[in-house]
Design an enzyme around this catalytic site. Structure first.
Site, PDB file in Angstrom:
ATOM      1  N   GLU A  53      -9.984  -2.068  -5.768  1.00  6.69           N
ATOM      2  CA  GLU A  53      -9.766  -1.568  -7.116  1.00  6.69           C
ATOM      3  C   GLU A  53      -9.595  -2.795  -8.005  1.00  6.69           C
ATOM      4  O   GLU A  53      -8.808  -3.684  -7.667  1.00  6.69           O
ATOM      5  CB  GLU A  53      -8.498  -0.704  -7.187  1.00  6.69           C
ATOM      6  N   LYS A  84      -0.068  -6.133  -4.142  1.00  9.36           N
ATOM      7  CA  LYS A  84      -0.685  -6.444  -5.425  1.00  9.36           C
ATOM      8  C   LYS A  84       0.277  -6.168  -6.574  1.00  9.36           C
ATOM      9  O   LYS A  84       0.337  -6.916  -7.535  1.00  9.36           O
ATOM     10  CB  LYS A  84      -1.925  -5.562  -5.619  1.00  9.36           C
ATOM     11  N   ARG A 115      -3.200  -3.120   8.481  1.00  9.46           N
ATOM     12  CA  ARG A 115      -3.288  -4.150   7.456  1.00  9.46           C
ATOM     13  C   ARG A 115      -2.517  -5.380   7.890  1.00  9.46           C
ATOM     14  O   ARG A 115      -1.646  -5.314   8.764  1.00  9.46           O
ATOM     15  CB  ARG A 115      -2.773  -3.623   6.131  1.00  9.46           C
TER      16      ARG A 115
END
Length: 552
Positions: free
Chosen positions: A33, A267, A257
RNA sequence: UGAGGUAUGGUGUAAUGGUAGCACUACAGAUUUUGGUUCUGUCUGCCCAAGUUCGAAUCUUGGUACCUCAACCA
């Protein structure tokens, strides 16, 4: 040499799919994104998605998941591309979820027609209450049984801007008491009167992730849609939309992850560090962003080596940052150019050196390649050495300069310390030494001494800014910040220190902005603005604890 | 009994019914014109319990722990 490695579970799946003819070739995608910069966690995803495609002769699309205009920006779109290129990956197609807005809208109308979607007027609070909890079923919305005609009319009015943000949503009509929360009538569209970085003001309704991702994969004919574990619970819904619409059956696979000790990989929180000015920007060398570590001297090769070593699995992964640093050292050690620098200078006077004599030495830029390129280093009667390289009351195993002791000045002579001169406070100001002319390299017998230290000529030394970057956080596992604490409470106040150093002219002549040291490696790297050609000079930094002056 | 996922040294990752291996870390030694690099060695491990089997990390049953999901974020 190609190292034998067992297949990870994704490779097994792909080999099976290729073998069974489920797909002829594979197509993966990397779907960021554009709401922030890429970080080390993304490096893992990048290496998996692009690496798998490369290994099996497939391709990878770069697809921006830009369905939420209020958080996204072209600044991020550009930065993401740059970072991917820097890592050395090449995407097949550059795609945007927003390219599919028309198609998604069409499908939504079709679902309404089929009685599979409805417009809901409930407020956000009401929806939350009626969704139930993980352990209790939800309740149907009072608007759930509107006719397809009414729903279509309302949905078109939503699209045409008749309603304010939050007034209505479009939901899939599935089951409000489904044991999986994702199936309790998930929202497909919400109203956002916001400017989109690509579609501008064309839309005021935007599709949700779940309604977008699988279809986007399907449109592009992605064969293996590989994402992180937290999307695992979404997979049934991903499959449901694809099956309901009867479109190309892409499949989603999940891996764990990457988490790193002492490193924040969120983020949202990284954005906060940038916005609050705690760091200088996304590319601050203390940041775990790709552009940050790039400025810190990490190489793309090192990052890829790291991603190869950490493996792929489905268990939660908290990697020791030391493995990353090992990979960086491994890569840098082979390619980095060396120079000598003194950080905290103490003067050495060679009392038996002929007045005014200057000797120039050709020193290898990389000792691993003795026949490789060299630089010229001047040797004179007055030199700077590092304060840490001399100790007056030295322990037995201190191998550097001490009173009446001998040490080799790297690439030149062995010198002996005869006299220590101090100021009124007792600080060492000068060391009087004699050199042994017979130890000149290339001439006569080679004589070995325990210690070799760095030095620069007082007549030729040039000043240089040194930046020392330490880890940004003090808590080993930043993914486990206690609930009552803010992650910023664990910031390391000494994460950045700036000092001056004295460098040999060959280094100083290489116009540099700054030089950085990265932790535990003993390398200092000049920041050459993202060029991969790092200049490195080394210096003893990893002293064993017992030999540290303050503990001696 | 909400749903789903995962359990192998300090950290990661292999072994898919047959000697628990590899890497990083730590420690010790050798080499070294960087206390770097390189090389050698040592220390640590199958979540628990029962069962099947000549033999179980692996299969069965029952526990336990951890992670994810209740944004009009992705």
């Amino acid at each position: 040499m190609e190292e034998e490695r067992k297949l990870n579970f994704l490779e097994e799946i792909i080999e099976e799919d290729l073998k069974s003819g489920k797909c002829e070739s594979i197509l993966t995608r990397f779907p960021p994104e554009p709401n922030g910069y890429l970080h080390l966690g993304h490096a893992k995803s990048l290496c998996i998605n692009f690496g798998l495609a490369q290994k099996y002769g497939g391709k990878t699309n770069l697809r921006y998941d830009d369905t939420n205009p209020t958080k996204e920006d072209t600044e991020y779109v550009d930065a993401i591309k740059e970072d991917i290129k820097w890592l050395g990956f090449q995407w097949e197609k550059e795609c945007y979820a927003s390219d599919y807005f028309d198609q998604l809208y069409e499908w939504a109308e079709w679902m309404i027609g089929q009685g599979l979607a409805y417009v809901d007027d409930q407020t956000q609070e009401q929806m939350r209450e009626n969704r139930g909890t993980v352990e209790t079923p939800g309740k149907n919305s009072p608007w759930r049984d509107r006719t397809p005609e009414e729903n279509l009319k309302l949905f078109r009015e939503m699209r045409d801007g008749k309603y304010a943000d939050g007034e209505k949503v479009l939901r899939a009509k599935i089951d409000m008491s489904h044991p999986k929360m994702e199936f309790r009538d998930p929202i497909m569209y919400r109203i956002k009167h916001a400017h989109h970085h690509r579609t501008g003001d064309k839309w005021c309704i935007y599709p949700m992730y779940d309604y977008t991702h699988g279809q986007s994969d399907s449109i592009e004919h992605i064969t293996h849609s590989i994402c992180t574990l937290e999307f695992d619970v979404h997979r049934p819904l991903y499959d449901w939309y694809i099956k309901t619409l009867g479109i190309y059956p892409s499949h989603q696979y999940e891996f764990a992850r990457l988490n790193l000790t002492y490193t924040l990989m969120s983020k949202r929180k990284l954005l906060e560090l940038v916005q609050k000015g705690i760091v200088a920007g996304w590319d601050d060398p203390r940041m775990p962003t790709l552009c940050g570590v790039r400025r810190r001297g990490y190489t793309a090769e090192a990052l890829k080596m790291f991603c190869e070593k950490i493996g792929v699995s489905k268990r939660d992964q908290l990697m020791d940052i030391q493995l990353l640093e090992w990979c960086v050292r491994q890569d840098l050690n082979a390619r980095a150019r060396r120079y000598m620098v003194v950080q905290d200078p103490v003067k050495v006077k060679i009392t038996n050196w002929p007045e005014g004599l200057v000797e120039w030495y050709d020193c290898p830029l990389n000792p691993a390649e003795p026949e490789g390129a060299t630089r010229k280093v001047p040797f004179t009667g007055e030199l700077w050495i590092d304060r840490a390289d001399f100790m007056e009351d030295a322990p037995k195993k201190f191998f550097r300069l001490k009173p009446d002791g001998e040490v080799r000045l790297k690439y030149t002579y062995i010198v002996k310390c005869n006299n220590v001169i101090k100021d009124a406070e007792g600080n060492v100001t000068e060391l009087e030494c004699t050199y042994d002319p017979s130890t000149k390299p290339g001439g006569g017998e080679w004589r070995s001494v325990k210690g070799t230290i760095h030095w620069v000529s007082c007549d030729y030394a040039k000043e240089l800014e040194l930046r020392n970057y330490d880890r940004l956080f003090t808590l080993a596992d930043m993914s486990q910040v206690p609930e009552d604490k803010d992650y910023k409470d664990f910031l390391n106040p000494d994460s950045l220190s700036i000092g001056r150093g004295l460098a040999e002219p060959a280094l100083a002549d290489d116009d540099s902005a700054i030089a950085v040291q990265f932790e535990r490696t003993g390398y200092y790297i000049k920041d050459k603005d993202s060029t991969p050609d790092h200049l490195v000079f080394n210096k003893t930094v990893s002293l064993k604890d017992s030999y540290k002056p303050e503990q001696a």
